[in-house]
Motif scaffolding. Structure first.
Motif, short mmCIF file in Angstrom:
data_model
loop_
_atom_site.label_atom_id
_atom_site.label_comp_id
_atom_site.label_asym_id
_atom_site.label_seq_id
_atom_site.Cartn_x
_atom_site.Cartn_y
_atom_site.Cartn_z
N VAL A 35 9.41 -3.37 -6.19
CA VAL A 35 8.34 -2.32 -6.33
C VAL A 35 7.56 -2.66 -7.64
O VAL A 35 8.17 -3.66 -8.49
CB VAL A 35 8.98 -0.79 -6.73
CG1 VAL A 35 9.77 -0.26 -5.42
CG2 VAL A 35 9.93 -0.92 -7.90
N LEU A 36 6.53 -2.17 -7.76
CA LEU A 36 5.50 -2.44 -8.86
C LEU A 36 5.72 -1.50 -9.88
O LEU A 36 5.37 -0.18 -9.85
CB LEU A 36 4.07 -2.97 -8.26
CG LEU A 36 3.01 -3.08 -9.32
CD1 LEU A 36 3.34 -4.51 -9.63
CD2 LEU A 36 1.55 -3.03 -8.65
N SER A 37 5.89 -1.87 -11.12
CA SER A 37 6.00 -0.91 -12.21
C SER A 37 4.55 -1.12 -13.10
O SER A 37 4.67 -2.03 -13.80
CB SER A 37 7.20 -1.10 -13.02
OG SER A 37 7.16 -0.34 -14.05
N THR A 38 3.67 -0.19 -13.10
CA THR A 38 2.89 -0.48 -14.24
C THR A 38 3.11 0.47 -15.38
O THR A 38 4.32 0.86 -15.40
CB THR A 38 1.33 0.39 -13.66
OG1 THR A 38 1.66 1.97 -13.42
CG2 THR A 38 1.02 -0.07 -12.00
N LYS A 39 2.23 0.61 -16.41
CA LYS A 39 2.74 1.17 -17.73
C LYS A 39 2.67 2.62 -17.65
O LYS A 39 3.14 3.25 -18.52
CB LYS A 39 1.59 0.56 -18.74
CG LYS A 39 1.38 -0.94 -18.79
CD LYS A 39 0.58 -1.25 -20.10
CE LYS A 39 1.19 -1.17 -21.39
NZ LYS A 39 0.72 -1.80 -22.58
N ASP A 40 2.32 3.27 -16.43
CA ASP A 40 2.40 4.69 -16.56
C ASP A 40 3.10 5.11 -15.06
O ASP A 40 3.32 6.31 -15.14
CB ASP A 40 0.88 5.09 -16.84
CG ASP A 40 -0.05 4.65 -15.74
OD1 ASP A 40 0.32 3.79 -14.76
OD2 ASP A 40 -1.04 5.03 -15.55
N THR A 41 3.36 4.50 -14.29
CA THR A 41 3.98 4.63 -13.08
C THR A 41 4.69 3.87 -12.20
O THR A 41 4.60 2.48 -12.60
CB THR A 41 2.96 5.54 -12.11
OG1 THR A 41 3.64 6.20 -11.00
CG2 THR A 41 1.67 4.51 -11.58
N CYS A 42 5.28 4.07 -11.13
CA CYS A 42 5.73 2.97 -10.27
C CYS A 42 5.37 3.15 -8.91
O CYS A 42 5.23 4.12 -8.09
CB CYS A 42 7.29 3.00 -10.43
SG CYS A 42 8.28 1.74 -9.70
N ILE A 43 5.00 2.05 -7.98
CA ILE A 43 4.45 1.91 -6.70
C ILE A 43 5.43 1.19 -5.70
O ILE A 43 5.88 0.02 -6.22
CB ILE A 43 3.20 1.49 -6.73
CG1 ILE A 43 2.05 2.10 -7.66
CG2 ILE A 43 2.63 1.38 -5.44
CD1 ILE A 43 0.97 1.21 -7.87
N GLY A 44 5.80 1.82 -4.87
CA GLY A 44 6.65 1.05 -3.76
C GLY A 44 6.12 1.15 -2.55
O GLY A 44 5.37 1.97 -2.12
N THR A 45 6.60 0.06 -1.48
CA THR A 45 5.80 -0.40 -0.49
C THR A 45 6.73 0.23 0.75
O THR A 45 7.75 -0.21 0.81
CB THR A 45 5.42 -1.72 -0.27
OG1 THR A 45 4.44 -1.93 -1.31
CG2 THR A 45 4.84 -2.05 1.17
N GLU A 46 6.12 0.71 1.81
CA GLU A 46 6.52 0.50 3.08
C GLU A 46 5.40 -0.06 4.05
O GLU A 46 4.40 -0.01 3.77
CB GLU A 46 6.76 1.92 3.66
CG GLU A 46 7.92 2.75 2.95
CD GLU A 46 8.38 3.97 3.64
OE1 GLU A 46 9.77 4.20 3.72
OE2 GLU A 46 7.54 4.91 4.08
N ILE A 47 5.97 -0.72 5.17
CA ILE A 47 5.18 -1.11 5.94
C ILE A 47 5.21 -0.56 7.53
O ILE A 47 6.48 -0.79 8.10
CB ILE A 47 5.42 -2.71 5.97
CG1 ILE A 47 5.16 -3.31 4.67
CG2 ILE A 47 4.50 -3.24 7.16
CD1 ILE A 47 5.31 -4.70 4.72
N CYS A 48 4.28 0.32 8.07
CA CYS A 48 4.22 0.59 9.49
C CYS A 48 5.81 1.46 9.62
O CYS A 48 6.18 2.41 9.21
CB CYS A 48 3.99 -0.41 10.47
SG CYS A 48 3.11 0.59 11.75
N ALA A 49 6.63 0.63 10.74
CA ALA A 49 7.49 0.91 11.33
C ALA A 49 8.78 1.32 10.48
O ALA A 49 9.66 2.29 10.73
CB ALA A 49 8.30 0.18 12.17
N GLU A 50 8.70 1.08 9.06
CA GLU A 50 9.53 1.51 8.30
C GLU A 50 9.66 2.85 7.93
O GLU A 50 10.66 3.77 7.55
CB GLU A 50 9.56 0.55 6.81
CG GLU A 50 9.74 -0.82 7.08
CD GLU A 50 9.39 -1.61 5.73
OE1 GLU A 50 9.84 -2.78 5.83
OE2 GLU A 50 8.81 -1.00 4.77
N LEU A 51 8.54 3.63 8.08
CA LEU A 51 8.31 5.01 7.89
C LEU A 51 9.22 5.64 8.99
O LEU A 51 9.62 6.77 8.72
CB LEU A 51 6.94 5.61 7.93
CG LEU A 51 6.53 7.00 8.05
CD1 LEU A 51 6.98 7.57 6.83
CD2 LEU A 51 5.00 7.21 8.33
#
Length: 694
Positions: free
Chosen positions: A162-178
């Motif tokens: 996941v991507l950790s910025t200086k104020d939050t954290c962003i995580g990725t899903e791709i299509c069928a994973e949802l």
């Protein structure tokens, strides 16, 4: 004080292997996102190459050109000062992966490969890609030289991170994973990820949109969070239409969404949200140790600076009815196919029945949508319309007038046709504005039969005139196949005969229920270039025509709906039709829809289908009658299955299509007696009778 972030997601009309066009649309979406103040932009799945490259994913060229596009994105000033999240195929350690690539200011941040593949129905991702099976593990990916020259990096993190910025954290899903019961957002949310993203290539199917929306709402209902959903739109070169619906949700509420059906190639959805709302919503955590890639970048505004950016509020999603979906989805698909094929319009054999009328109405709906989009100021659509009609100064005045330019219909009469069907076809053509022709096929049919007679010394007769069943069927088939030959002749030369450039795409009009039983002639006028109704059942088509009566004021459709469905291939009796579709098939279209869903979705063979239907139809049919219908269906299905190898590419709007091309992988050579299966049914019928006699 809150922490407001402005995020952007989008729907893009990408095209398989159209690297130049795909690059332009990606850059346009990033430009719009930045103009709206977004600091993060999400795009659809495999947006650089196009999702539908299929076996082109095996080619090294596809990988090479994808990296060339990525290089252009990294170099572009448009992509500065915003985190860009793009999709492309990448080979890592000689294994192909479907990946998300995140970058900021000419630096790659991470590469996240897809972990759960779409591998059923229309999708065969496991044919080209491998899933990343190393949960919460990250490796080094060594960059190609062309990328190293731009970024100055040798390698970047590759894996479940996941991507950790200086104020939050962003995580990725791709299509069928949802859609998977072990969706990655679950463990990411428990480890403090606040923003989830989903890059998708999800096609339109009738009654599917609400399921997609509910899944996204549910993803953040239990544990909170922001969810961004991006999707492909348009026809990227196959039988499906990607229907957009980009959206943003927070804590179980939809706060922004795009259109489901739109002719705009680039649609960007932005929302300004408060991270503190996520933090207040959450009350529990269970660290799962996500691998974090840190980046020196803020998504939110300065704590000490008050902004005038209002936070998005929850909104209600107004779903289209199935009738509206039929009107809009196939229409958008047809337009993409037409403008990208280089042809000048469509030709449709118009019989005056429900199926061909439905196809005609979808073309008319396409013309309505085109006129509305041009009126709204879409210059690209106007340019494409002008190119299709071959007039650089053309400006459509209304849908009927546009229909006359790009849509040709023809009624192909024989001695077995009635005046009523001819009238209905002509009246519908007049009401939608198509260029209409009446063609008589009797001379061509008699000429072909004359050749047969010269060679064999015999002239076949219809059953009504004393002929055998073989003669009767052959005489029907020759009429149907002559119509196909004439349809293609007129498609190629009718514009030439009127002094206009270009050719026409031939449209088919065989519904999904007829395909199930093979109730059509192989290589007849159902053999066309594309078929907008090939994945829609008869019941839905009838409902759609009623919608068109009211929505488009096409009054002739009421007459078409009340007429008995007929192929009009056998002699008339006192001037009236003696042949009907449902009598020929031995079952109604509504019964066929039930059978189709049991066969495909419920995966029923003959015996299990019978066992289900004797309870589903117990109030209207006896077990013996159910057995007869099940046996008749499977006999027809197996005898005619070979026709599915040549079926016209059709819009996939139903989940029980019998299209042999990768969607319905069953044999086309069967033992048509089904001896063991039918014996089980017969035994069960006897058992049911004994129960009734107790």
């Amino acid at each position: 004080m809150g922490r407001k972030v402005t995020l952007a997601t989008c729907s893009l009309n990408q095209w398989a292997l159209d690297f130049e066009g795909n690059l332009e649309r990606i850059l346009k979406s990033i430009e719009i996102a930045k103009a709206r103040g977004a600091k993060y932009r999400l795009g659809p799945e495999l947006e650089i190459s196009g999702y539908g490259c299929e076996d082109h994913f095996y080619e090294s060229d596809t990988m090479l050109h994808s990296f060339q596009v990525l290089r252009n994105l990294l170099e572009s000033p448009i992509c500065q000062d915003i985190i860009c999240d793009v999709g492309m195929p990448i080979m890592h350690r000689n294994v192909r992966y479907n990946c998300r690539v995140l970058f900021l200011n000419r630096k790659l941040l991470l590469i996240r490969p897809k972990m759960m593949m779409a591998n059923n129905g229309n999708y065969r991702e496991m044919r080209w890609f491998s899933p990343w099976n190393h949960l919460r593990q990250v490796e080094e990916y060594f960059l190609p030289r062309m990328i190293q020259e731009i970024t100055g990096q040798d390698a970047v993190p590759f894996g479940d991170c996941v991507l950790s910025t200086k104020d939050t954290c962003i995580g990725t899903e791709i299509c069928a994973e949802l859609w998977n019961p072990r969706s990655p957002h679950i463990q990411m949310g428990l480890d403090g990820v606040e923003i989830f993203t989903n890059s998708s290539a999800s096609h339109h199917e009738l009654r599917k949109a609400d399921l997609r929306v509910n899944l996204i709402k549910a993803a953040t209902t239990k544990s909170g969070g922001i969810y961004l959903y991006a999707n492909q739109k348009g026809c990227d070169g196959d039988r499906v239409y990607y229907d957009g619906c980009a959206m943003v949700a927070i804590n179980g509420d939809i706060v922004a969404h795009g259109a489901q059906f739109s002719l705009n190639d680039v649609e960007v959805i932005t929302a300004t949200l408060d991270l503190e709302d996520v933090r207040s919503y959450r009350g529990e955590s269970e660290p799962k140790c996500c691998y974090r890639v840190k980046v020196d970048f803020f998504l939110s505004d300065d704590d000490d600076v008050l902004t005038d950016l209002s936070v998005h509020q929850p909104i209600e999603w107004c779903f289209h009815t199935p009738d509206e979906e039929i009107s809009l989805g196939p229409a958008c698909w047809l337009w993409d196919y037409l403008r990208r094929s280089g042809q000048a319009g469509f030709l449709l054999p118009l019989s005056g029945g429900v199926d061909s009328a439905s196809t005609a109405c979808i073309v008319y709906s396409m013309c309505v949508l085109l006129c509305q989009t041009i009126e709204d100021g879409n210059s690209q659509v106007l340019e494409d319309v002008r190119r299709v009609v071959g007039n650089d100064s053309y400006h459509p005045q209304d849908p009927r007038e546009l229909c006359g330019h790009i849509f040709t219909t023809c009624y192909m009469a024989s001695e077995n046709s009635t005046k009523d069907t001819r009238r209905r076809a002509k009246d519908l053509a007049n009401q939608i504005g198509s260029t209409h022709m009446n063609i008589n096929i009797d001379v061509a049919v008699k000429g072909i039969l004359g050749i047969f007679s010269v060679v064999t010394g015999k002239w076949p007769q219809f059953h009504a005139n004393g002929g055998s069943q073989r003669e009767n069927l052959a005489l029907q088939n020759v009429q149907a196949r002559v119509r196909m030959v004439l349809a293609y002749l007129f498609a190629q030369l009718s514009l030439w005969s009127r002094g206009k450039p270009g050719g026409l795409l031939v449209l088919g009009s065989s519904n999904v229920d007829e395909s199930l039983t093979g109730y059509f002639t192989k290589y007849d006028c159902s053999s066309a270039d594309i078929n907008p109704i090939g994945g829609i059942n008869k019941t839905d088509l009838k409902s759609f025509l009623l919608y068109c009566v009211e929505h488009f004021q096409l009054s002739i459709l009421r007459d078409i709906l009340t007429a008995s469905p007929t192929a009009e291939l056998e002699p008339l009796t006192d001037g009236h039709v003696s042949q009907t579709d449902e009598a020929d098939m031995g079952m109604t279209y509504s019964e066929l829809s039930v059978i189709g869903r049991l066969r495909k979705i419920s995966k029923c063979g003959p015996f299990s289908m019978f066992c289900k239907l004797i309870y589903m139809w117990k109030d209207v049919l006896s077990p013996l009658e159910v057995a007869q219908k099940v046996k008749r269906f499977f006999r027809m299905y197996s005898v005619n299955r070979h026709k599915m190898t040549t079926v016209t590419p059709a819009y996939h709007a139903e989940s029980y299509s019998s299209d042999d091309n990768r969607f319905d992988l069953r044999p086309f050579l069967y033992n048509t007696s089904w001896a063991w299966q039918f014996q089980c049914i017969d035994n069960q019928v006897i058992h049911q009778k004994s129960l009734l006699n107790l």
